[in-house]
Design a protein around this motif. Sequence first.
Motif, short mmCIF file in Angstrom:
data_model
loop_
_atom_site.label_atom_id
_atom_site.label_comp_id
_atom_site.label_asym_id
_atom_site.label_seq_id
_atom_site.Cartn_x
_atom_site.Cartn_y
_atom_site.Cartn_z
N ARG A 74 0.86 -1.19 0.00
CA ARG A 74 0.00 0.00 0.00
C ARG A 74 0.89 1.24 0.00
O ARG A 74 1.72 1.41 0.89
CB ARG A 74 -0.88 0.01 1.25
CG ARG A 74 -1.95 -1.08 1.22
CD ARG A 74 -3.04 -0.78 2.24
NE ARG A 74 -3.98 -1.89 2.35
CZ ARG A 74 -5.01 -2.07 1.52
NH1 ARG A 74 -5.22 -1.23 0.52
NH2 ARG A 74 -5.83 -3.10 1.69
N THR A 134 -10.21 -5.59 -6.87
CA THR A 134 -10.47 -5.43 -5.44
C THR A 134 -11.66 -6.31 -5.06
O THR A 134 -12.64 -6.40 -5.82
CB THR A 134 -10.79 -3.99 -4.98
OG1 THR A 134 -11.32 -4.02 -3.65
CG2 THR A 134 -11.82 -3.28 -5.85
N ILE A 135 -11.55 -6.91 -3.90
CA ILE A 135 -12.70 -7.68 -3.42
C ILE A 135 -13.87 -6.75 -3.10
O ILE A 135 -15.02 -7.17 -3.08
CB ILE A 135 -12.37 -8.54 -2.17
CG1 ILE A 135 -12.00 -7.66 -0.96
CG2 ILE A 135 -11.30 -9.56 -2.47
CD1 ILE A 135 -12.05 -8.41 0.36
N ASP A 136 -13.56 -5.47 -2.84
CA ASP A 136 -14.60 -4.54 -2.35
C ASP A 136 -15.62 -4.17 -3.43
O ASP A 136 -16.71 -3.70 -3.10
CB ASP A 136 -13.95 -3.25 -1.81
CG ASP A 136 -12.97 -3.52 -0.70
OD1 ASP A 136 -13.07 -4.59 -0.07
OD2 ASP A 136 -12.09 -2.67 -0.47
N MET A 178 -15.61 -8.22 4.98
CA MET A 178 -14.76 -7.12 4.50
C MET A 178 -15.47 -6.28 3.45
O MET A 178 -16.54 -6.65 2.96
CB MET A 178 -13.48 -7.68 3.91
CG MET A 178 -12.34 -7.79 4.90
SD MET A 178 -10.81 -8.14 4.01
CE MET A 178 -9.65 -8.05 5.35
N GLY A 179 -14.85 -5.19 3.07
CA GLY A 179 -15.45 -4.33 2.04
C GLY A 179 -15.08 -2.88 2.20
O GLY A 179 -15.58 -2.02 1.48
N HIS A 180 -14.23 -2.60 3.20
CA HIS A 180 -13.78 -1.24 3.47
C HIS A 180 -14.98 -0.34 3.73
O HIS A 180 -15.77 -0.65 4.61
CB HIS A 180 -12.89 -0.75 2.32
CG HIS A 180 -11.99 0.38 2.72
ND1 HIS A 180 -11.67 1.42 1.87
CD2 HIS A 180 -11.38 0.65 3.89
CE1 HIS A 180 -10.89 2.28 2.50
NE2 HIS A 180 -10.69 1.83 3.73
N GLU A 231 -17.77 -4.55 7.54
CA GLU A 231 -16.79 -3.97 8.46
C GLU A 231 -16.95 -2.46 8.60
O GLU A 231 -16.50 -1.85 9.56
CB GLU A 231 -15.36 -4.31 8.03
CG GLU A 231 -14.96 -3.74 6.68
CD GLU A 231 -13.50 -3.98 6.33
OE1 GLU A 231 -12.68 -4.15 7.23
OE2 GLU A 231 -13.18 -3.98 5.12
N HIS A 281 -9.01 -11.69 6.36
CA HIS A 281 -8.25 -11.76 5.10
C HIS A 281 -8.42 -13.07 4.34
O HIS A 281 -7.95 -13.17 3.21
CB HIS A 281 -6.78 -11.47 5.36
CG HIS A 281 -6.52 -10.03 5.71
ND1 HIS A 281 -6.83 -9.51 6.93
CD2 HIS A 281 -6.01 -9.01 4.98
CE1 HIS A 281 -6.52 -8.23 6.96
NE2 HIS A 281 -6.03 -7.90 5.78
N ARG A 284 -9.74 -12.64 0.95
CA ARG A 284 -8.89 -12.20 -0.17
C ARG A 284 -7.99 -13.31 -0.68
O ARG A 284 -7.20 -13.10 -1.60
CB ARG A 284 -8.01 -11.03 0.29
CG ARG A 284 -8.66 -9.72 0.05
CD ARG A 284 -7.94 -8.52 0.55
NE ARG A 284 -6.53 -8.55 0.78
CZ ARG A 284 -5.91 -7.63 1.51
NH1 ARG A 284 -6.58 -6.64 2.06
NH2 ARG A 284 -4.61 -7.67 1.68
#
Length: 362
Positions: A74, A134-136, A178-180, A231, A281, A284
């Motif tokens: 990142r 991205t998984i998001d 997850m998903g930010h 999340e 995680h 992912r």
Amino acid sequence: MLRIGMLTSGGDCQALNAAMRGVVKALYHKTDEIEIYGFKEGYKGLMYSNFDMLTSRDFSGILTVGGTILGTSRQPFKLMRVPDENGLDKVEAMKHTYHKLNLNCLVILGGNGTHKTANMLREEGLNVITLPKTIDNDLWGTDMTFGFQSAVDIATNTIDCIHTTATSHSRVFIVEVMGHKVGWVTLHAGIAGGADIILLPEIPYDPDVVADAIKRRAKAGKRFTILAVAEGAISKKDAKLSKKEYREKMEKKKYPSVAYKVAEEIQSRCDQEVRVTVPGHTQRGGSPVPYDRVLATRLGAAAAELIWNKEFGYMVAIRNGNITKVPLQEVAGKLKVVDPKADIIKEAKRTGISFGDEKMKD
Ligand code: F6P
């Protein structure tokens, strides 16, 4: 000779390797006169000129392999203009590497932050093509990002597994997904896994409404309740706080994550035992599902076509089932969120799923 630089940046996801393989296979289909510079650990590799020379053989046998053969890291966009600890100008360093290697194009695979930097490099005069990972699934300009369906698969599997133990113990289970800042994975895994309550960042919840939905189920003789909680889920009360106030509140309460806050809110209102499961995680990791392999391969082949035609400054995307290209300046800095008024939300509500926002009708 075609000289391509390639990098994967930001959080990894499934099908990154499949996408790179797609690009390389499609380019080699046109010519053998290619040099591929694989930059290690994302933009860091470009900044510090850390790369491997790769050939088509390096991209063989990786269709089903999760993670990224290039490594990733990142590198926040907001720090790109801030010199590193040795005073290095990161943007100038990336441009220097690009020009030193005489690259024709940079192929960048990434999500939101990555796209802001990719667009900046385009503005700085570099030839850039990007692929949406991205998984998001929160990248504006594409209906779907690769990684998303694989993450939905894993989160759904977690909810499936929780079902049996939740039933045995008559418990309330919270699965944190997850998903930010967005709720795409939670929404899809929640519906696919038969969650009774789905909490998304886009639809702030009321703990009393959530508790009411649980009590109604218990009254109707249902032994358990499963919540799929994003999340980034937030209560109506907390949604009124500033970001700073909310962060301070969460830190003060020492909640490891939002699911534990929701658990406390439920436990103080209901008699049933509450448990939290966080697949984290794992969502992912592992091999991409077939959908992601196909999408990544299609996007990879489309990226190769743009490179071949010298059409730079685009993200390849899927819209209404068709592969297309979107100008980077349109993508950068925009978030694709779940629309609370979308049909999928209405349909989910019609099947009895509560989003914690409004009390169910008697
Ligand atoms: O963007 C992908 C993602 O997995 C988000 O869903 C999550 O919020 C974040 O990355 C986790 O980041 P990290 O891998 O840095 O812990």
